[in-house]
Design a protein around this motif. Sequence first.
Motif, PDB file in Angstrom:
ATOM      1  N   SER A  40       0.833  -1.207   0.000  1.00 52.44           N
ATOM      2  CA  SER A  40       0.000   0.000   0.000  1.00 52.44           C
ATOM      3  C   SER A  40       0.865   1.254   0.000  1.00 52.44           C
ATOM      4  CB  SER A  40      -0.941   0.001   1.211  1.00 52.44           C
ATOM      5  OG  SER A  40      -0.215  -0.123   2.423  1.00 52.44           O
ATOM      6  N   GLY A  43       2.059   1.828  -3.448  1.00 50.95           N
ATOM      7  CA  GLY A  43       0.989   2.443  -4.230  1.00 50.95           C
ATOM      8  C   GLY A  43       0.878   3.934  -3.970  1.00 50.95           C
ATOM      9  N   ILE A  44       1.037   4.332  -2.711  1.00 51.86           N
ATOM     10  CA  ILE A  44       0.986   5.759  -2.377  1.00 51.86           C
ATOM     11  C   ILE A  44       2.137   6.502  -3.043  1.00 51.86           C
ATOM     12  CG2 ILE A  44       1.230   7.419  -0.478  1.00 51.86           C
ATOM     13  CD1 ILE A  44      -0.225   5.364   1.305  1.00 51.86           C
ATOM     14  N   THR A  47       1.321   6.996  -6.559  1.00 50.89           N
ATOM     15  CA  THR A  47       0.322   8.046  -6.666  1.00 50.89           C
ATOM     16  C   THR A  47       0.971   9.428  -6.635  1.00 50.89           C
ATOM     17  OG1 THR A  47      -1.411   6.697  -5.670  1.00 50.89           O
ATOM     18  CG2 THR A  47      -1.676   9.078  -5.506  1.00 50.89           C
ATOM     19  N   LEU A 341      -3.180   3.612  -5.895  1.00 51.20           N
ATOM     20  CA  LEU A 341      -3.415   3.694  -4.452  1.00 51.20           C
ATOM     21  C   LEU A 341      -4.414   2.629  -4.012  1.00 51.20           C
ATOM     22  CD1 LEU A 341      -2.935   5.197  -1.795  1.00 51.20           C
ATOM     23  CD2 LEU A 341      -4.780   6.762  -2.436  1.00 51.20           C
ATOM     24  N   SER A 344      -3.150  -1.002  -4.603  1.00 53.05           N
ATOM     25  CA  SER A 344      -2.116  -1.433  -3.654  1.00 53.05           C
ATOM     26  C   SER A 344      -2.728  -1.922  -2.350  1.00 53.05           C
ATOM     27  CB  SER A 344      -1.139  -0.286  -3.389  1.00 53.05           C
ATOM     28  OG  SER A 344      -1.777   0.807  -2.729  1.00 53.05           O
TER      29      SER A 344
END
Length: 411
Positions: A40, A43-44, A47, A341, A344
Motif C-alpha cells: 500500500s 501504491g501511495i 500516486t 493507491l 495497492s
Amino acid sequence: MNDIRPLIPLLITAGILIGGNGLQGTFISLRALQEGFSTSMIGIIGTGYNIGFAIGCIYVTRIIRSIGHIRTFSALAAIASAASISMLLFIHPTSWFTMRLIQGLCFAGLFAVVESWLNARVTNNTRARTLSIYRFVDLGAVTLAQYMIPAVGISGFELFAIISMALTLSLVPISFADRSSPSPPQAVRFDLRVLWKVSPLATVGCIVVGLTNSSFRSLGPIYADGIGMSITSIATFMSVGIFAGVVLQYPLGHYSDKLDRRFIILISAFGTFAAGLFLAFVAGTNEWLNFVGIFVFGAFGMPLYSLCSAHANDHAAPGQHALVSAGTLFFWSIGAVIGPLFASFMLDLFGPQALFIYTTVVLFAFMAYTLLRMGTRSGVPTGSRRQRFRNLLRTSTFFNKLATPPTEKED
C-alpha cells in the motif's frame, strides 16, 4: 532525411527521458519492496508521481511562456535529477512520495517542452515520419530500459545514479538543437466541464485507463515478484505488457474509423477484461502463461486511451479539440492518481492476484457504462465530423498536435 536531421537532437532527448521514466517506474517499485515498504505504501508513492504529473499538465504551459523552452527544460531536468539522487540519500516513504511527486511534475514539463518544440519544427512533409520515429523511440526506450534492472541489480546505488545521469545527459542533445528557440506555445485551457458535456463516455474511459493501466505500470512489478518471478522475468513481464500495446493500436484504430467507435472501445475493454480474468484466475505462477496474459492485456488495454480520445474529438465542436486533448490527459491523470493507491491496498489484503481482479471489476463497470451510452446516444456517422484515430502517448497535451494528420487543421 535532410528534413528530419534538425529534429534528431529532440528525438534523442525524448528517448533518454522516456527510457529513464520507464526505468524509474519499475525500479522504484522493486527497490521499495526490497527496502521493506508495504504494498500500500508503494501504491501511495506511485500516486505521488501521478499527482505531480497532473499538476504539471496544468501549469507547464505558463512556465514555458514565461521563461522559454530551453530554460524550462534545464530547470526541470536539474530538479528531476536531484530528486532521483535524493531518493538514495533519504530512504523513507515520506521522502520517496515527495520526490516522486516532484518528478511527476518535472516529467510533465519535460515532455511538454520536447513535444511543443517538435510541433514547432515539424512540417506536413515530415509529420508522419517524425511521428513514426517518435513512437519507435518511445517503444524501444521503455522496453530496453526494463533490462537495465537485471543487468545492474536493484540493491545498490547504481540505478539511482544511472537515472540521474540520464536526466542530466538529456540536456546535451537538446542543447544542440536548432539555435532558434520556438515561439512560446499557446496557453492550454482547462475547462473540464466542457469535456464531460462533449463526451461523458470518453471522460469516464480516460479515467478508467488511468485506474487500470497505471496500476499495472506501478504495481505490475509487485505482482510479478509476488508470484515468484526473478528480476529478469519481471523485466520481461513489464516489457511484454508495454510492447504489446503497439500490436492492436492500428487495427483497432482502423476499424474504429469505419464503425461506431464505441463498439471498438467495448471490444478493447472486453479484451483487457478477459486478459485480467486469465491473469487473476488461470495463469497462477506459470511464467509463460503470465507472459501470454499480460501480452493480451497490453494489446487491448493500451489502445483504449487513444480510442477514447478519438471518440471525444468526434463530438467536439470547432475550437474545442485542444481543450479535449488537455482534458483527456487530465482525466487520465485523475484515474492514475486513484488507481495505484486503491489497487495497492487490494494487494496488501488479498495478495498479488488482486491487482487483476481489481482491473476486471473496473473494466466490467466500464463495459456496462459503454453499453448504456450506446443506448442513450446515437453514434457519429463517418464523414466530415469524424476525426481520424490517432495513436497517442500520455506524455503531454502537445502530442495530440504532433499526431494531427496534415489534411486536418487543429484548432
